[in-house]
Design a protein around this motif. Sequence first.
Motif, PDB file in Angstrom:
ATOM      1  N   ILE A   5      22.894  21.257 -18.662  1.00 46.55           N
ATOM      2  CA  ILE A   5      22.268  20.180 -17.898  1.00 46.55           C
ATOM      3  C   ILE A   5      22.583  18.850 -18.568  1.00 46.55           C
ATOM      4  CG2 ILE A   5      20.034  20.227 -19.100  1.00 46.55           C
ATOM      5  CD1 ILE A   5      18.699  19.891 -16.299  1.00 46.55           C
ATOM      6  N   THR A   6      22.774  17.838 -17.758  1.00 52.12           N
ATOM      7  CA  THR A   6      22.957  16.489 -18.269  1.00 52.12           C
ATOM      8  C   THR A   6      22.324  15.511 -17.297  1.00 52.12           C
ATOM      9  OG1 THR A   6      24.526  14.932 -19.268  1.00 52.12           O
ATOM     10  CG2 THR A   6      25.231  16.033 -17.236  1.00 52.12           C
ATOM     11  N   PHE A   7      22.177  14.275 -17.741  1.00 49.94           N
ATOM     12  CA  PHE A   7      21.500  13.255 -16.942  1.00 49.94           C
ATOM     13  C   PHE A   7      22.267  11.944 -17.033  1.00 49.94           C
ATOM     14  CE2 PHE A   7      18.374  16.249 -18.492  1.00 49.94           C
ATOM     15  CZ  PHE A   7      17.561  16.493 -17.390  1.00 49.94           C
ATOM     16  N   GLY A   8      22.167  11.147 -15.987  1.00 48.12           N
ATOM     17  CA  GLY A   8      22.774   9.823 -16.023  1.00 48.12           C
ATOM     18  C   GLY A   8      22.568   9.085 -14.715  1.00 48.12           C
ATOM     19  N   THR A   9      22.935   7.815 -14.735  1.00 46.94           N
ATOM     20  CA  THR A   9      22.859   6.997 -13.527  1.00 46.94           C
ATOM     21  C   THR A   9      24.134   7.174 -12.709  1.00 46.94           C
ATOM     22  OG1 THR A   9      21.435   5.405 -14.656  1.00 46.94           O
ATOM     23  CG2 THR A   9      22.534   4.646 -12.651  1.00 46.94           C
ATOM     24  N   PHE A  10      25.277   7.199 -13.374  1.00 45.84           N
ATOM     25  CA  PHE A  10      26.585   7.390 -12.742  1.00 45.84           C
ATOM     26  C   PHE A  10      26.853   6.345 -11.672  1.00 45.84           C
ATOM     27  CE2 PHE A  10      25.125  11.568 -14.251  1.00 45.84           C
ATOM     28  CZ  PHE A  10      26.089  11.780 -15.226  1.00 45.84           C
ATOM     29  N   ASP A  11      26.500   5.103 -11.978  1.00 43.48           N
ATOM     30  CA  ASP A  11      26.756   3.983 -11.072  1.00 43.48           C
ATOM     31  C   ASP A  11      28.167   3.461 -11.349  1.00 43.48           C
ATOM     32  OD1 ASP A  11      26.152   2.184  -9.075  1.00 43.48           O
ATOM     33  OD2 ASP A  11      25.092   0.794 -10.396  1.00 43.48           O
ATOM     34  N   GLN A  39      14.784   3.841  -8.405  1.00 40.92           N
ATOM     35  CA  GLN A  39      13.565   3.319  -9.031  1.00 40.92           C
ATOM     36  C   GLN A  39      13.564   3.541 -10.538  1.00 40.92           C
ATOM     37  OE1 GLN A  39      11.470   1.377  -7.167  1.00 40.92           O
ATOM     38  NE2 GLN A  39      10.785   0.846  -9.202  1.00 40.92           N
ATOM     39  N   LEU A  40      14.009   4.717 -10.979  1.00 38.69           N
ATOM     40  CA  LEU A  40      14.084   4.995 -12.417  1.00 38.69           C
ATOM     41  C   LEU A  40      15.062   4.035 -13.080  1.00 38.69           C
ATOM     42  CD1 LEU A  40      13.485   6.570 -14.983  1.00 38.69           C
ATOM     43  CD2 LEU A  40      15.135   8.299 -14.243  1.00 38.69           C
ATOM     44  N   ASN A  41      16.201   3.814 -12.448  1.00 40.24           N
ATOM     45  CA  ASN A  41      17.187   2.895 -13.006  1.00 40.24           C
ATOM     46  C   ASN A  41      16.604   1.489 -13.122  1.00 40.24           C
ATOM     47  OD1 ASN A  41      20.166   2.771 -13.799  1.00 40.24           O
ATOM     48  ND2 ASN A  41      19.919   0.987 -12.484  1.00 40.24           N
ATOM     49  N   PHE A  42      15.865   1.057 -12.113  1.00 40.95           N
ATOM     50  CA  PHE A  42      15.245  -0.269 -12.162  1.00 40.95           C
ATOM     51  C   PHE A  42      14.249  -0.352 -13.319  1.00 40.95           C
ATOM     52  CE2 PHE A  42      12.169  -3.535 -11.120  1.00 40.95           C
ATOM     53  CZ  PHE A  42      13.003  -4.606 -10.827  1.00 40.95           C
ATOM     54  N   SER A  43      13.460   0.718 -13.509  1.00 37.40           N
ATOM     55  CA  SER A  43      12.472   0.692 -14.596  1.00 37.40           C
ATOM     56  C   SER A  43      13.139   0.699 -15.970  1.00 37.40           C
ATOM     57  CB  SER A  43      11.486   1.852 -14.462  1.00 37.40           C
ATOM     58  OG  SER A  43      12.106   3.079 -14.731  1.00 37.40           O
TER      59      SER A  43
END
Length: 131
Positions: A5-11, A39-43
């Motif tokens: 598993i991994t996490f990211g915004t990937f924008d 929303q998470l990215n904004f925070s």
Amino acid sequence: MKTVITFGTFDVFHVGHVKLLKRAAALGDTLIVGVSTDQLNFSKKGRFPVYSEQDRMQIINSLRFVNFCFPEESLEKKAEYITYYGADVLVMGDDWKGKFDQFNALCEVVYLPRTPSVSTTELIEIIKSEV
């Protein structure tokens, strides 16, 4: 079967994202990716991503080495996500080195080197300055 598993915004998806996800996939049989919600990215960053979470998830889901992606709604839920998806390995970029070590009790934590000279934030700043 080993689940990663991994996490990211990937924008503003770029080759650094591809390399990280490919290397993460190579560590197991299944790769699951948590994509930060708008929303998470904004925070986290004080700005919304350039691409919507739906578009970013469509990009990530289109990669042949990604088995599944889901919206990451909260940084505080990482342990829940790891447990829910039965992850054996958590992969993060080495810019986060040491920040996820508390999850070693749930799974192996691996920090992979970032691709040099590639950063979404820098790309966005370059694009903004060109306009």
